[in-house]
Motif scaffolding. Structure first.
Motif, mmCIF file in Angstrom:
data_model
loop_
_atom_site.group_PDB
_atom_site.id
_atom_site.type_symbol
_atom_site.label_atom_id
_atom_site.label_comp_id
_atom_site.label_asym_id
_atom_site.label_seq_id
_atom_site.Cartn_x
_atom_site.Cartn_y
_atom_site.Cartn_z
ATOM 1 N N GLY A 27 22.812 30.868 -18.476
ATOM 2 C CA GLY A 27 23.301 30.124 -17.315
ATOM 3 C C GLY A 27 23.938 28.815 -17.719
ATOM 4 O O GLY A 27 24.035 28.476 -18.891
ATOM 5 N N GLU A 28 24.388 28.072 -16.726
ATOM 6 C CA GLU A 28 25.000 26.771 -16.974
ATOM 7 C C GLU A 28 23.910 25.714 -16.957
ATOM 8 O O GLU A 28 23.275 25.481 -15.929
ATOM 9 N N GLN A 29 23.681 25.050 -18.078
ATOM 10 C CA GLN A 29 22.664 24.023 -18.220
ATOM 11 C C GLN A 29 21.320 24.486 -17.658
ATOM 12 O O GLN A 29 20.643 23.784 -16.920
ATOM 13 N N ASN A 30 20.925 25.696 -18.019
ATOM 14 C CA ASN A 30 19.678 26.285 -17.540
ATOM 15 C C ASN A 30 18.591 26.077 -18.583
ATOM 16 O O ASN A 30 18.751 26.471 -19.740
ATOM 17 N N TYR A 31 17.494 25.457 -18.165
ATOM 18 C CA TYR A 31 16.385 25.207 -19.078
ATOM 19 C C TYR A 31 15.071 25.230 -18.320
ATOM 20 O O TYR A 31 15.035 25.157 -17.098
ATOM 21 N N VAL A 32 13.982 25.346 -19.084
ATOM 22 C CA VAL A 32 12.640 25.416 -18.516
ATOM 23 C C VAL A 32 11.766 24.392 -19.216
ATOM 24 O O VAL A 32 11.813 24.272 -20.442
ATOM 25 N N VAL A 33 10.970 23.679 -18.443
ATOM 26 C CA VAL A 33 9.925 22.806 -18.976
ATOM 27 C C VAL A 33 8.620 23.320 -18.389
ATOM 28 O O VAL A 33 8.451 23.334 -17.171
ATOM 29 N N GLN A 34 7.729 23.767 -19.232
ATOM 30 C CA GLN A 34 6.499 24.395 -18.749
ATOM 31 C C GLN A 34 5.394 24.228 -19.773
ATOM 32 O O GLN A 34 5.614 24.452 -20.966
ATOM 33 N N ARG A 35 4.213 23.840 -19.321
ATOM 34 C CA ARG A 35 3.080 23.695 -20.230
ATOM 35 C C ARG A 35 2.416 25.044 -20.508
ATOM 36 O O ARG A 35 2.113 25.362 -21.640
ATOM 37 N N ASP A 36 2.151 25.813 -19.471
ATOM 38 C CA ASP A 36 1.443 27.086 -19.607
ATOM 39 C C ASP A 36 2.345 28.243 -19.197
ATOM 40 O O ASP A 36 3.239 28.079 -18.379
ATOM 41 N N ASP A 37 2.098 29.399 -19.762
ATOM 42 C CA ASP A 37 2.801 30.641 -19.427
ATOM 43 C C ASP A 37 4.321 30.465 -19.441
ATOM 44 O O ASP A 37 5.014 30.731 -18.467
ATOM 45 N N ILE A 38 4.817 29.995 -20.566
ATOM 46 C CA ILE A 38 6.249 29.731 -20.709
ATOM 47 C C ILE A 38 7.079 31.003 -20.518
ATOM 48 O O ILE A 38 8.168 30.959 -19.955
ATOM 49 N N GLN A 39 6.554 32.148 -20.957
ATOM 50 C CA GLN A 39 7.322 33.394 -20.839
ATOM 51 C C GLN A 39 7.600 33.742 -19.384
ATOM 52 O O GLN A 39 8.698 34.145 -19.034
ATOM 53 N N GLN A 40 6.625 33.556 -18.511
ATOM 54 C CA GLN A 40 6.832 33.835 -17.095
ATOM 55 C C GLN A 40 7.876 32.890 -16.512
ATOM 56 O O GLN A 40 8.738 33.294 -15.736
#
Length: 120
Positions: A7-20
């Motif tokens: 995606g365009e500037q698509n990112y995730v910040v997650q402490r737990d269950d990063i895969q989900q």
């Protein structure tokens, strides 16, 4: 923090269950922020500031300002997507009271992008 090339500037910040979180984010288009700009996000539980930048040159550094203090942000980029990336810093809980400003600098010291983010 995970950057997604789909995606365009698509990112995730997650402490737990990063895969989900990554699986869910792959269904979203991303931020699609304007050229020469920076977005902002905040994790209230930890005082983590994060966001995406979109610039025509890779940044040399990104600075987070909280009140009268400056924090150097960590920067992540994808090799195949040189015009965008993400940043993160841990200024602490004070950011929840004061808000913050982000400045993206080029290697020559010029400003590539900047913005301020109020919490209230």
């Amino acid at each position: 923090m995970v950057l997604l090339p789909e995606g365009e500037q698509n990112y995730v910040v997650q402490r737990d269950d990063i895969q989900q979180a990554v699986t869910a984010a792959r269904q979203l288009p991303g931020n699609n922020i304007r050229p020469d700009s920076v977005s902002g996000g905040l994790s209230s539980s930890e005082g983590l500031v994060h966001g995406a930048f979109r610039t025509d040159r890779p940044p040399a550094r990104i600075v987070i300002r909280v009140a009268d203090k400056e924090y150097e942000a960590g920067v992540l980029r994808l090799g195949a997507e040189p015009d965008w990336g993400t940043y993160y810093a841990f200024p602490g809980p004070e950011v929840m009271r004061t808000g913050y400003a982000v400045t993206v600098y080029a290697s020559d010291g010029s400003v590539l992008a900047q913005d301020g983010f109020n919490i209230n």
